[in-house]
Write a protein that holds these residues in place. Sequence first.
Motif, short mmCIF file in Angstrom:
data_model
loop_
_atom_site.label_atom_id
_atom_site.label_comp_id
_atom_site.label_asym_id
_atom_site.label_seq_id
_atom_site.Cartn_x
_atom_site.Cartn_y
_atom_site.Cartn_z
N ARG A 21 0.84 -1.22 0.00
CA ARG A 21 0.00 0.00 0.00
C ARG A 21 0.87 1.25 0.00
O ARG A 21 0.63 2.19 -0.77
CB ARG A 21 -0.93 -0.02 1.21
N LEU A 26 -0.99 4.70 -1.46
CA LEU A 26 -2.42 4.67 -1.14
C LEU A 26 -2.64 4.84 0.36
O LEU A 26 -1.84 4.37 1.18
CB LEU A 26 -3.03 3.34 -1.58
N GLN A 30 -8.35 4.65 0.77
CA GLN A 30 -8.33 4.42 -0.68
C GLN A 30 -8.22 2.92 -0.99
O GLN A 30 -8.83 2.43 -1.94
CB GLN A 30 -7.14 5.17 -1.31
N LEU A 31 -7.43 2.20 -0.18
CA LEU A 31 -7.31 0.76 -0.39
C LEU A 31 -8.60 0.03 -0.05
O LEU A 31 -8.98 -0.93 -0.71
CB LEU A 31 -6.16 0.21 0.47
N GLU A 33 -11.88 1.22 -0.01
CA GLU A 33 -13.09 1.54 -0.77
C GLU A 33 -13.17 0.71 -2.04
O GLU A 33 -12.13 0.40 -2.65
CB GLU A 33 -13.11 3.04 -1.12
N HIS A 58 -10.06 -8.54 -3.31
CA HIS A 58 -10.27 -7.10 -3.41
C HIS A 58 -8.95 -6.36 -3.25
O HIS A 58 -8.60 -5.48 -4.06
CB HIS A 58 -11.26 -6.63 -2.34
N LEU A 59 -8.18 -6.71 -2.23
CA LEU A 59 -6.91 -6.03 -1.97
C LEU A 59 -5.91 -6.28 -3.09
O LEU A 59 -5.18 -5.36 -3.50
CB LEU A 59 -6.34 -6.52 -0.64
N GLU A 61 -6.53 -6.86 -6.23
CA GLU A 61 -6.92 -6.05 -7.39
C GLU A 61 -6.53 -4.60 -7.21
O GLU A 61 -5.99 -3.97 -8.13
CB GLU A 61 -8.43 -6.17 -7.63
N ARG A 62 -6.78 -4.06 -6.00
CA ARG A 62 -6.47 -2.64 -5.73
C ARG A 62 -4.96 -2.41 -5.73
O ARG A 62 -4.50 -1.35 -6.14
CB ARG A 62 -7.04 -2.23 -4.37
#
Length: 450
Positions: A21, A26, A30-31, A33, A58-59, A61-62
Amino acid sequence: MADMVERDEPEVIGRRVQRLRRERGLTQRQLAEPSYTSAYISTLEAGRVRPSDDALRHLAERLGVDFEELATGRPARLATALRLRLTEARRTLATGRAQEAAGQYAELLDEAERHGLTEERAAALLGLGECAVETGELRAARERFEEAERLLAGAPLPARVPALRGRAVTHYLAGELRYAVYLLETAIDELNRSGLHDPDALLLLYAGIIGPYMDMGAHARAAQAAEFALALAPQAGDPALVARMHRSVARTLLAEGRIAEADASLAKAAELYRTLQLRTELANCHWMRGYVCAQNGELERAESELRQALTMLAERRAALYSSQVTVELADVLHRRGRSEEASRLLREVLGELSSERGAVHAAAAHRLLGIIAEDAGDTEAAEEHYVRALSLLERAGAAGDLADLCRLLGDLLRRTGRVEAALDAYRTGLGHRTAPGTTTLGPAPAQPLL
């Protein structure tokens, strides 16, 4: 699949998420949402929560990384890349470059250990074991196979069969026939009786047990194993196994006097190995064809086939197999009236063989030297060679060969006037000949579900 990945501990994953992160600039919000809260990310980074697969996806991908890399720290698709390189190492070994393949496998083993990839570690160890068998380093090979078995201890038996079979081969080549048979029969029984029907695994085991059975004089069991192997062949997915099976089956056909069928089986194996570029196995096909020709009295062709096998094995530096073929070649040369050349080859090869390394073929070398010495009228040297061969065969449990050797020794003792000693030798031989294999083997393995 993502949910099958063995993940790191929460605190390790938390530190990894925090590092990635920050590298990407980030904030926790931001990470998080739009699916999660910054408080959740804070808790996760502190290692106080085990993230679900959905959260990790999810994480990942972000953060722009692969799921597996985030869950385990391993670079994306590392396991796939290692498996591709394992395939290349197998090809290197199959085309005759055992030392080069060993180097490739050693590098792969180091990488797999660094990244905690158990299956790939086991595959690299299996490859190193096979390389060591090729070069005749039986102790090193056995250690590699045993280590691979330990790594796969929790896996289903079919996954462990290649390592188990490799270990059995090292015992077989070292002359420990009974133990090799025990290992293979136990695995066959477990596969057949537990319902773990795996054609490739069963074919590997049945093809592998034919040689030990033959050397122990258990010809009926060898023939039955060959029959099962032939029935399993159409279900097997690996043509190399089918080729190996054809080569092994030829031995049982030969024992039954079915020379033409044995030769045909070997021709099929040779063609498959030619296609697969498996030089050692192809060399072994020439070896067995030479043996078939010798048994059929075609000595000139037998010599040609055996010399071709030796040339191919020398290219691969397959020292132990080369020594075994040399014994067969010496027998052909002796039968062609070239006993001096045969003796020279046998004395050279005995330096490569021992009770711990190729006991059956070391015994065969001493037996043939005994016959040559007896033909030359040197009964003292002949007796010495026969006794050495007897000791090696007793250790190996090669019942059929023991019976033949006892006959040779008995005849020699009788001709030199030692009748009581000759009778003892004959009785010993009859004990081994009465029922080949039954004194050393338990019940036959269960039949496969064909």
